[in-house]
Design an enzyme around this catalytic site. Sequence first.
Site, PDB file in Angstrom:
ATOM      1  N   TYR A  80       6.893 -10.591 -11.198  1.00 47.81           N
ATOM      2  CA  TYR A  80       8.015 -11.153 -10.438  1.00 47.81           C
ATOM      3  C   TYR A  80       7.738 -11.050  -8.951  1.00 47.81           C
ATOM      4  O   TYR A  80       6.806 -10.361  -8.521  1.00 47.81           O
ATOM      5  CB  TYR A  80       9.331 -10.445 -10.808  1.00 47.81           C
ATOM      6  CG  TYR A  80       9.482  -9.039 -10.263  1.00 47.81           C
ATOM      7  CD1 TYR A  80       8.769  -7.975 -10.802  1.00 47.81           C
ATOM      8  CD2 TYR A  80      10.352  -8.775  -9.212  1.00 47.81           C
ATOM      9  CE1 TYR A  80       8.917  -6.693 -10.303  1.00 47.81           C
ATOM     10  CE2 TYR A  80      10.511  -7.488  -8.708  1.00 47.81           C
ATOM     11  CZ  TYR A  80       9.797  -6.458  -9.252  1.00 47.81           C
ATOM     12  OH  TYR A  80       9.936  -5.189  -8.756  1.00 47.81           O
ATOM     13  N   ARG A 138       0.747 -12.411  -2.958  1.00 53.86           N
ATOM     14  CA  ARG A 138       0.820 -11.287  -3.907  1.00 53.86           C
ATOM     15  C   ARG A 138       1.129 -11.782  -5.312  1.00 53.86           C
ATOM     16  O   ARG A 138       0.600 -11.257  -6.292  1.00 53.86           O
ATOM     17  CB  ARG A 138       1.865 -10.266  -3.456  1.00 53.86           C
ATOM     18  CG  ARG A 138       1.839  -9.003  -4.324  1.00 53.86           C
ATOM     19  CD  ARG A 138       2.754  -7.926  -3.818  1.00 53.86           C
ATOM     20  NE  ARG A 138       4.130  -8.362  -3.820  1.00 53.86           N
ATOM     21  CZ  ARG A 138       5.125  -7.702  -3.215  1.00 53.86           C
ATOM     22  NH1 ARG A 138       4.879  -6.583  -2.549  1.00 53.86           N
ATOM     23  NH2 ARG A 138       6.360  -8.166  -3.269  1.00 53.86           N
ATOM     24  N   ARG A 161       5.491 -12.427 -32.226  1.00 53.68           N
ATOM     25  CA  ARG A 161       5.185 -11.118 -31.660  1.00 53.68           C
ATOM     26  C   ARG A 161       3.852 -10.565 -32.165  1.00 53.68           C
ATOM     27  O   ARG A 161       3.672 -10.351 -33.371  1.00 53.68           O
ATOM     28  CB  ARG A 161       6.314 -10.122 -31.953  1.00 53.68           C
ATOM     29  CG  ARG A 161       6.149  -8.811 -31.185  1.00 53.68           C
ATOM     30  CD  ARG A 161       7.318  -7.873 -31.402  1.00 53.68           C
ATOM     31  NE  ARG A 161       7.139  -6.665 -30.615  1.00 53.68           N
ATOM     32  CZ  ARG A 161       6.324  -5.665 -30.966  1.00 53.68           C
ATOM     33  NH1 ARG A 161       5.653  -5.713 -32.093  1.00 53.68           N
ATOM     34  NH2 ARG A 161       6.190  -4.599 -30.178  1.00 53.68           N
ATOM     35  N   HIS A 201       0.657  -8.049 -30.097  1.00 56.34           N
ATOM     36  CA  HIS A 201       0.305  -7.466 -28.797  1.00 56.34           C
ATOM     37  C   HIS A 201      -0.709  -8.321 -28.035  1.00 56.34           C
ATOM     38  O   HIS A 201      -0.610  -8.486 -26.837  1.00 56.34           O
ATOM     39  CB  HIS A 201      -0.258  -6.047 -28.959  1.00 56.34           C
ATOM     40  CG  HIS A 201       0.786  -5.036 -29.323  1.00 56.34           C
ATOM     41  ND1 HIS A 201       1.592  -5.158 -30.431  1.00 56.34           N
ATOM     42  CD2 HIS A 201       1.157  -3.884 -28.717  1.00 56.34           C
ATOM     43  CE1 HIS A 201       2.409  -4.117 -30.495  1.00 56.34           C
ATOM     44  NE2 HIS A 201       2.171  -3.334 -29.463  1.00 56.34           N
ATOM     45  N   LYS A 240       2.824  -6.432  -9.533  1.00 60.45           N
ATOM     46  CA  LYS A 240       4.289  -6.430  -9.515  1.00 60.45           C
ATOM     47  C   LYS A 240       4.805  -6.917 -10.872  1.00 60.45           C
ATOM     48  O   LYS A 240       5.263  -8.045 -11.014  1.00 60.45           O
ATOM     49  CB  LYS A 240       4.804  -7.299  -8.365  1.00 60.45           C
ATOM     50  CG  LYS A 240       6.240  -7.023  -7.984  1.00 60.45           C
ATOM     51  CD  LYS A 240       6.565  -7.643  -6.639  1.00 60.45           C
ATOM     52  CE  LYS A 240       8.024  -7.631  -6.302  1.00 60.45           C
ATOM     53  NZ  LYS A 240       8.609  -6.305  -6.086  1.00 60.45           N
TER      54      LYS A 240
HETATM   55  N1  PLP Z   1       7.547  -0.643  -3.831  1.00 65.22           N
HETATM   56  C1  PLP Z   1       8.076  -1.028  -4.993  1.00 65.22           C
HETATM   57  C2  PLP Z   1       7.851  -0.193  -6.213  1.00 65.22           C
HETATM   58  C3  PLP Z   1       8.842  -2.214  -5.061  1.00 65.22           C
HETATM   59  O1  PLP Z   1       9.368  -2.601  -6.240  1.00 65.22           O
HETATM   60  C4  PLP Z   1       9.057  -2.968  -3.874  1.00 65.22           C
HETATM   61  C5  PLP Z   1       9.856  -4.203  -3.891  1.00 65.22           C
HETATM   62  O2  PLP Z   1      10.362  -4.631  -4.889  1.00 65.22           O
HETATM   63  C6  PLP Z   1       8.495  -2.514  -2.690  1.00 65.22           C
HETATM   64  C7  PLP Z   1       7.728  -1.356  -2.691  1.00 65.22           C
HETATM   65  C8  PLP Z   1       8.679  -3.277  -1.400  1.00 65.22           C
HETATM   66  O3  PLP Z   1       7.898  -4.444  -1.414  1.00 65.22           O
HETATM   67  P1  PLP Z   1       8.249  -5.709  -0.531  1.00 65.22           P
HETATM   68  O4  PLP Z   1       8.230  -5.253   0.896  1.00 65.22           O
HETATM   69  O5  PLP Z   1       7.138  -6.654  -0.816  1.00 65.22           O
HETATM   70  O6  PLP Z   1       9.581  -6.191  -0.947  1.00 65.22           O
END
Ligand code: PLP
Length: 291
Positions: free
Chosen positions: A37, A56, A104, A106, A153
């Site tokens: 995300y 990112r 489903r 893995h 992320k």
């Molecule tokens: N660290 C974590 C674990 C996060 O989930 C987030 C944002 O969701 C951040 C840092 C901050 O990242 P950003 O500045 O890209 O929003």
Amino acid sequence: MESPLSRIAYVNGRFVRYAEAGVSIEDRGFQFADGVYEVWGVLGGRLTDWDGHAERLERSLSELKMAMPMSQAALLTVLRETVRRNRVVDGIVYLQVTRGVARRDHAFPRPGTPLTVVVTAKSVDLAAEEAKAARGVAVVTQPDIRWGRCDIKTVGLLPNALAKQAAREAGAYEAWLVDRDGYVTEGSSTNAWIVDGEGRLRTRDTGANILRGVTRKTLVTLAAELQLPVLERPFTVAEALGASEAFLTAATAFVTPVVTIDGKPVGSGRPGPVAGRLRSLYLQQARNRSR
Ligand code: PLP
């Protein structure tokens, strides 16, 4: 604030009302947290730090062997349209991409399985956020129990959710995660910073197991422009308590001063001048460069 009934989501190529929006129970995001995300801040109806978040996103997808579901240009159009249809002036736009729908198992589904793409947007009360930053926020510490790829992320956020819940139960805004060696890694949804006695900014290095925050990166550049030294080096909770200031960064929090850690004051126990200055300059730049 918008009514949830009138909210519109983008789901796999269509804009739909929340009441009609949905994904399959066989979606790999639901079954395995097999998805990534991104969250862009929205200021004045425009996206902040567009490039950093788009880059990112591409990296997160590629680390998990997923392709971009559409070009960056097409994505920007979809995000803007979601913001517009939800009448968001100040707020956030959220994108989730999962490995799609498959029986489903893995292992990955067969090549060519369409990715699931969902976009939502919501308003944030900027005046309330400003008031919060002016007061400063409390953080508590929690052990960092996450997996080894926090640079991606992913939607697998259970440890982050547990840490945030512990913070809320303690009346705090955020949890700072502490690794086995006693060093702060980052917050459950923010990056962690201190200002040491010599006025130097300190935050964890990106070689560590942290999310490479886009706001963090923008702030490192901003600090260089202001000739403020930045040390990308670990710090302990004791060092944070002995610092003159502490703050956190995220697309949704910008730069927010931290005034207590586990109930103990940081510095004067009030928001400090460095964080205040960085917040207003960050916001100014973010507005000027928004897309
Ligand atoms: N660290 C974590 C674990 C996060 O989930 C987030 C944002 O969701 C951040 C840092 C901050 O990242 P950003 O500045 O890209 O929003």
